[in-house]
Scaffold this active site. Structure first.
Site, short mmCIF file in Angstrom:
data_model
loop_
_atom_site.label_atom_id
_atom_site.label_comp_id
_atom_site.label_asym_id
_atom_site.label_seq_id
_atom_site.Cartn_x
_atom_site.Cartn_y
_atom_site.Cartn_z
CG ASP A 149 -0.23 0.08 2.54
OD1 ASP A 149 1.03 0.11 2.54
OD2 ASP A 149 -0.90 0.09 3.59
CG ASP A 153 -3.45 3.13 4.94
OD1 ASP A 153 -4.56 2.88 4.43
OD2 ASP A 153 -2.73 2.27 5.47
CG ASP A 167 1.20 3.60 4.65
OD1 ASP A 167 0.05 3.30 4.31
OD2 ASP A 167 2.02 2.79 5.10
#
Length: 516
Positions: free
Chosen positions: A335, A440, A337
């Site tokens: 992912d 995120d 961030d």
């Protein structure tokens, strides 16, 4: 007439020249040791290898790069080589001493296979070659751990067992394996014998048994059986679904579910996040594949530009920092961030809804879940136990990343090739102009930004060890919000990560060396 002996030499020379002419791999000069093998078997292997384009030398020479033998120890072959060098006045050169299995595997493949530890002949360390004594500190936050290290073949095995322990919710066992792996990552040399591990911390009996088996046999039966087990494979697949934790995955497994497809077939009740991840109506199986396909650094940079544009559109002067593995130098991640703040304390309040609204209006969000900032320093700071969970305002989201925004040139493919995920990435874009990516977004007050940056950079074990050091060695409580001294009953302020390390009495370690 030409004497028979000379005629034989001429024939061998012609064969050697022919071998060189037909050689496909001129940089790999192989000499096969006849000792314990026999002349007929050596002759057969020589003809077979040459027929497949390998350069097989008639005699050992300074140009030899690979010495292959059968049923010999490394020490025996070294003695034989020394004798050849002495009698033939051959200059010493650096050669790989290999078991016959390397040559047979290479011939089967049609090209030289990468040399693995199991291919190498074991030799006894010489007094001048003994592994240097390494003083290894016991906390990972005291050590420099680079992204690329020397013992991947051992650490990957230990991390399989650590992951399997997590699936069983055995946190203590999982952490033990990860600490052992972390020590091996920090070593400046390749572990070849158990003697190389003498005096090192954090290596428990279980980890040592696994390492010993790998060093002796080339693999661990426990690790391989774990990798192949139905439960391990199912838990990896099910926890790969966005919004699914270990407990939910374990319950599904006990109900007979083995893959995300089974969730659809059995009509399982899913929460909003899980529905977004596996719904055929929205994105089908491709959505699941996207979220389990590594994000490349180039894709992360494209997303970074998107996020920066969105944040500064609603709060000019805001600071946006890419954190996580990409800040530590990784080329791929699961992912992306981001940490967001503003030098004016309080300007960041209620910022997330504005960012989310902007991104949704741009059609960039497939899913988002936002939580408010619930941290109160006066109430929560000293009372909270050291934990990797924080209370910042944050948004867990899934971005729609358009393919045309990512220039899929050779540099992207090269980074994917290095992680063995090229095919997956190509699949994620097949028949579609976009892919789904987990992103995120975290908003921090400026007074907490240094702590937030440290906490969100990782690695997970490095952060855990920082908190453990703070609590056990310094009597402090460290979180992504603050550092509190329990003895003095006061907070330490910090404007940078360097200041936090200083407060903890630790040498500063840059992000690129926090890959514990």
């Amino acid at each position: 007439m030409i004497p028979l002996k000379r005629r034989k030499v001429t024939t061998e020379q012609n064969a050697s020249h022919a071998n060189s002419a037909e050689c496909k791999f001129p940089d790999v000069a192989i000499f096969i040791v006849e000792r314990k093998m026999g002349a007929s078997r050596k002759s057969f292997l020589t003809r077979l290898a040459r027929s497949k384009g390998f350069l097989i030398e008639e005699s050992y020479s300074s140009s030899t790069t690979h010495v292959v033998s059968e049923n010999n120890t490394g020490d025996e072959v070294e003695v034989w080589i020394k004798k050849q060098e002495t009698e033939g006045k051959v200059s010493s050169s650096s050669v790989s001493l290999l078991d016959i299995s390397w040559l047979t595997e290479s011939m089967a493949r049609g090209s030289p296979v990468p040399i693995q530890d199991r291919h190498r002949l074991k030799t006894s360390p010489k007094p001048s070659e003994l592994t240097p004594v390494i003083i290894m500190k016991s906390y990972a936050c005291q050590r420099r751990t680079p992204l690329k290290h020397h013992n991947l073949f051992l650490t990957e095995a230990l991390e399989v067992l650590a992951e399997n322990a997590e699936f069983s919710e055995n946190e203590g066992r999982s952490v033990a394996f990860r600490r052992s792996s972390s020590v091996l990552k920090a070593l400046p040399y390749i572990v070849r014998t158990m003697q190389d591990l003498k005096g090192l911390p954090c290596l428990g009996d279980h980890s040592l048994r696994v390492i010993k088996e790998i060093l002796e046999d080339g693999t661990s039966s426990e690790v391989e059986s774990t990798r192949q087990s139905e439960q391990f494979q199912a838990m990896k697949a099910l926890t790969g679904v966005f919004g699914v934790g270990v407990r939910t995955a374990d319950r599904w497994f006990r109900e007979g579910i083995r893959s995300p497809l089974d969730l659809i077939d059995t009509g399982q009740k899913l929460n909003h996040a899980q529905q977004a991840a596996v719904s055929f109506r929205l994105l089908g199986v491709q959505y699941y594949n996207d979220l389990n396909t590594p994000v490349t650094k180039k894709e992360a940079m494209v997303i970074s530009d998107i996020v920066e544009k969105a944040v500064k559109a609603v709060l000019p002067g805001a600071i946006i920092t890419l954190t996580g593995g990409f800040r530590r130098g990784k080329e791929v991640g699961h992912d992306v961030d981001f940490l967001i703040t503003h030098t004016e304390e309080g300007a960041e309040e209620k910022l997330m809804p504005k960012i989310v609204n902007y991104l949704e209006n741009q059609g960039l969000l497939l899913y988002q879940k936002t939580t408010r900032n619930s941290y109160l320093e006066s109430k929560d700071g000293p009372a909270r136990p050291p934990s990797n969970m924080d209370r910042f305002e944050r948004c867990f989201s899934i971005f729609r990343l358009e393919q045309f925004k990512v220039d899929c040139d050779t540099s992207v493919k090269a980074s994917l090739d290095s992680s063995g995920t090229t095919d997956k990435n190509e699949e994620s874009y097949s028949g579609s102009s976009w892919r789904a990516v987990r992103v995120d977004l975290v908003v921090s007050p400026y007074s907490q930004f240094a702590f937030a940056t440290l906490g969100w950079t990782g690695s997970k074990l490095f952060e855990r060890e920082l908190r453990r050091w703070a609590g056990q060695e310094k009597g402090m409580s460290l979180s992504s919000h603050a550092l509190y001294d329990s003895k003095k009953q006061c907070y330490f302020r910090a404007d940078s990560e360097e200041e936090i390390f200083s407060h903890l009495g630790l040498e500063y370690i840059p992000p690129s060396e926090r890959n514990a």
